[in-house]
Motif scaffolding. Structure first.
Motif, mmCIF file in Angstrom:
data_model
loop_
_atom_site.group_PDB
_atom_site.id
_atom_site.type_symbol
_atom_site.label_atom_id
_atom_site.label_comp_id
_atom_site.label_asym_id
_atom_site.label_seq_id
_atom_site.Cartn_x
_atom_site.Cartn_y
_atom_site.Cartn_z
ATOM 1 N N PHE A 86 0.865 -1.178 0.000
ATOM 2 C CA PHE A 86 0.000 0.000 0.000
ATOM 3 C C PHE A 86 0.901 1.228 0.000
ATOM 4 N N SER A 87 0.846 2.010 -1.086
ATOM 5 C CA SER A 87 1.733 3.147 -1.264
ATOM 6 C C SER A 87 0.954 4.453 -1.105
ATOM 7 N N PHE A 88 1.544 5.442 -0.410
ATOM 8 C CA PHE A 88 0.849 6.700 -0.165
ATOM 9 C C PHE A 88 1.850 7.856 -0.118
ATOM 10 N N ARG B 30 5.736 6.596 0.727
ATOM 11 C CA ARG B 30 6.057 5.521 1.655
ATOM 12 C C ARG B 30 5.101 4.380 1.373
ATOM 13 N N SER B 31 5.505 3.175 1.688
ATOM 14 C CA SER B 31 4.639 2.027 1.476
ATOM 15 C C SER B 31 4.686 1.116 2.688
ATOM 16 N N VAL B 32 3.580 0.443 2.930
ATOM 17 C CA VAL B 32 3.492 -0.556 3.997
ATOM 18 C C VAL B 32 3.011 -1.862 3.384
ATOM 19 N N ARG B 33 3.394 -2.949 3.983
ATOM 20 C CA ARG B 33 3.008 -4.264 3.482
ATOM 21 C C ARG B 33 1.806 -4.774 4.266
ATOM 22 N N VAL B 34 0.784 -5.181 3.536
ATOM 23 C CA VAL B 34 -0.423 -5.747 4.139
ATOM 24 C C VAL B 34 -0.370 -7.255 3.926
ATOM 25 N N HIS B 35 -0.138 -7.983 4.978
ATOM 26 C CA HIS B 35 0.027 -9.430 4.885
ATOM 27 C C HIS B 35 -1.331 -10.127 4.764
ATOM 28 N N ILE C 155 -5.927 -2.986 6.764
ATOM 29 C CA ILE C 155 -5.252 -1.687 6.743
ATOM 30 C C ILE C 155 -6.297 -0.593 6.876
ATOM 31 N N LEU C 156 -5.971 0.440 7.637
ATOM 32 C CA LEU C 156 -6.874 1.564 7.869
ATOM 33 C C LEU C 156 -6.095 2.846 7.602
ATOM 34 N N TYR C 157 -6.688 3.784 6.846
ATOM 35 C CA TYR C 157 -5.987 5.026 6.516
ATOM 36 C C TYR C 157 -6.992 6.179 6.447
ATOM 37 N N HIS C 158 -6.469 7.388 6.595
ATOM 38 C CA HIS C 158 -7.300 8.593 6.555
ATOM 39 C C HIS C 158 -7.929 8.723 5.167
ATOM 40 N N ASP C 159 -9.190 9.139 5.117
ATOM 41 C CA ASP C 159 -9.906 9.110 3.830
ATOM 42 C C ASP C 159 -9.385 10.134 2.832
ATOM 43 N N THR C 160 -8.660 11.166 3.278
ATOM 44 C CA THR C 160 -8.110 12.152 2.341
ATOM 45 C C THR C 160 -6.656 11.857 1.982
ATOM 46 N N LEU C 161 -6.128 10.763 2.440
ATOM 47 C CA LEU C 161 -4.742 10.400 2.140
ATOM 48 C C LEU C 161 -4.605 10.067 0.660
ATOM 49 N N GLN C 162 -3.642 10.682 -0.015
ATOM 50 C CA GLN C 162 -3.380 10.359 -1.415
ATOM 51 C C GLN C 162 -2.618 9.036 -1.478
ATOM 52 N N HIS C 163 -3.193 8.092 -2.187
ATOM 53 C CA HIS C 163 -2.594 6.760 -2.231
ATOM 54 C C HIS C 163 -2.843 6.123 -3.590
ATOM 55 N N ASP C 164 -2.097 5.087 -3.862
ATOM 56 C CA ASP C 164 -2.270 4.311 -5.084
ATOM 57 C C ASP C 164 -3.230 3.169 -4.829
ATOM 58 N N THR C 165 -3.998 2.825 -5.863
ATOM 59 C CA THR C 165 -4.838 1.645 -5.763
ATOM 60 C C THR C 165 -3.938 0.438 -5.545
ATOM 61 N N PRO C 166 -4.209 -0.368 -4.513
ATOM 62 C CA PRO C 166 -3.321 -1.490 -4.227
ATOM 63 C C PRO C 166 -3.155 -2.401 -5.433
#
Length: 355
Positions: A134-136, A154-159, A164-175
């Motif tokens: 998950f990249s943001f 930055r990216s985190v790994r979702v096993h 995964i929970l993130y702020h709704d206005t966070l700019q991120h890439d579609t997993p």
């Protein structure tokens, strides 16, 4: 319950969706590029409801750690997601003048008018046997930092099995979907359940869900889920648009029952309803009525009472937002509390498995 059994439960649920033709052995459930399922059964099926119940206490415990104003917590109904590597999807055509950039576009302006103090979180449960990245953009959820991030990513790994929970206005890439081959040699699809939560000072629910008829519900951003890609509807007349309409029409007639399609001004042939009706309006079999537990998490609260219908004698457990959840709770016969273990940062958090 293992991840293997949870995934099989998800698969079995997909195969029994009443809106789809039973004769289909290989169904493309969505024309959306992200794989979201916008049919009414996607919101109200037993698998999704069980996962929401299982995730609620652990997510509430996590939100309590970052909410220093003791707000109420409300879970919002969201959809299932199936991404298949062979799916045909409709993408908005890129402009010739567009340039490549590693920074994702800003999220669309929501239709929902938020109350003062409302904070929304989005996320999903990974039901795959593989991990996902998950990249943001760091700090993009804070208005005062949007011009200071410089696109730092930055990216985190979702096993497997994690949420995964993130702020709704966070700019991120579609997993991204990391497919893998099964015994038949075909590429296995990617399965996720989307989740959404709201922190609020209000004791009034964000939406008055019509749960009896089991229809589609507003999305957390206020939009209504659409079976037809919005990019197709807004696209000007062209040969590309005509070709895409034919693809959607062919998919609609092959996949959906006749009563879920109609003739519209978009296409001279039958096409799936853009905003589908409820299961009751279609006269399809509805799922079990929502229990007191399931209704309770859909309203802002700081304390919840769980009723165990199948226990003898019938029992209840009450817990509040500030209670310690280190010991094991069990909810009905489906899934147990999220296990301990999480990755956290200022933008998002990955919590343990819900089974």
């Amino acid at each position: 319950v293992s991840l293997y059994h949870a995934r099989n439960h998800f698969l079995q649920t997909l195969s029994t969706f009443p809106e789809f033709k039973e004769s289909n052995t290989r169904v493309q459930y969505s024309f959306d590029a992200g794989g979201t399922l916008n049919n009414p059964a996607s919101f109200h099926n037993e698998c999704a409801r069980a996962l929401r119940l299982a995730a609620h206490p652990r997510v509430v415990s996590l939100l309590n750690q970052i909410d220093h104003e003791n707000r109420y917590v409300e879970q919002l109904i969201d959809r299932m997601c199936v991404v298949q590597s062979t799916d045909i999807t409709l993408q908005q055509p890129s402009s010739p003048s567009s340039t490549s950039s590693t920074t994702p576009p800003p999220p669309p302006q929501p239709l929902l008018v938020k109350e003062d103090g409302d904070v929304f979180f989005r996320g999903w449960i990974n039901l795959d046997m593989l991990s996902h990245e998950f990249s943001f953009v760091v700090g993009s959820h804070r208005p005062y930092r949007k011009n200071q991030t410089n696109g730092q990513r930055r990216s985190v790994r979702v096993h497997p099995g994690q949420l995964i929970l993130y702020h709704d206005t966070l700019q991120h890439d579609t997993p991204s979907c990391k497919s893998y081959k099964v015994k038949s040699g075909k590429m296995a699809p990617s399965f996720r359940l989307l989740v959404a939560f709201r922190l609020t000072f209000s004791q009034k629910a964000l939406y008055s869900y019509e749960l009896a008829g089991q229809g589609i519900v507003p999305l957390p951003d206020g939009n209504m889920p659409s079976m037809i890609p919005l990019s197709l509807i807004s696209m000007p007349e062209s040969s590309t648009r005509t070709k895409m309409i034919r693809q959607v029409s062919r998919w609609s007639r092959k996949t959906f029952r006749t009563k879920c399609t109609s003739l519209t001004n978009i296409c001279p042939r039958r096409i799936v309803h853009q905003h589908m009706k409820s299961l009751a309006d279609y006269e399809f079999r509805r799922y079990r009525r929502y229990s007191q537990n399931e209704r309770g998490i859909l309203h802002p609260a700081k304390k919840w009472t769980w009723t165990y219908e199948n226990s003898k004698p019938r029992s209840k457990t009450t817990w509040d937002k500030n209670a310690s959840l280190s010991h094991s709770w069990s909810f009905d016969r489906f899934l147990s509390l999220l296990k301990e273990g999480s990755q956290t940062c200022s933008e998002c958090a990955v919590v343990g498995r819900p089974f």
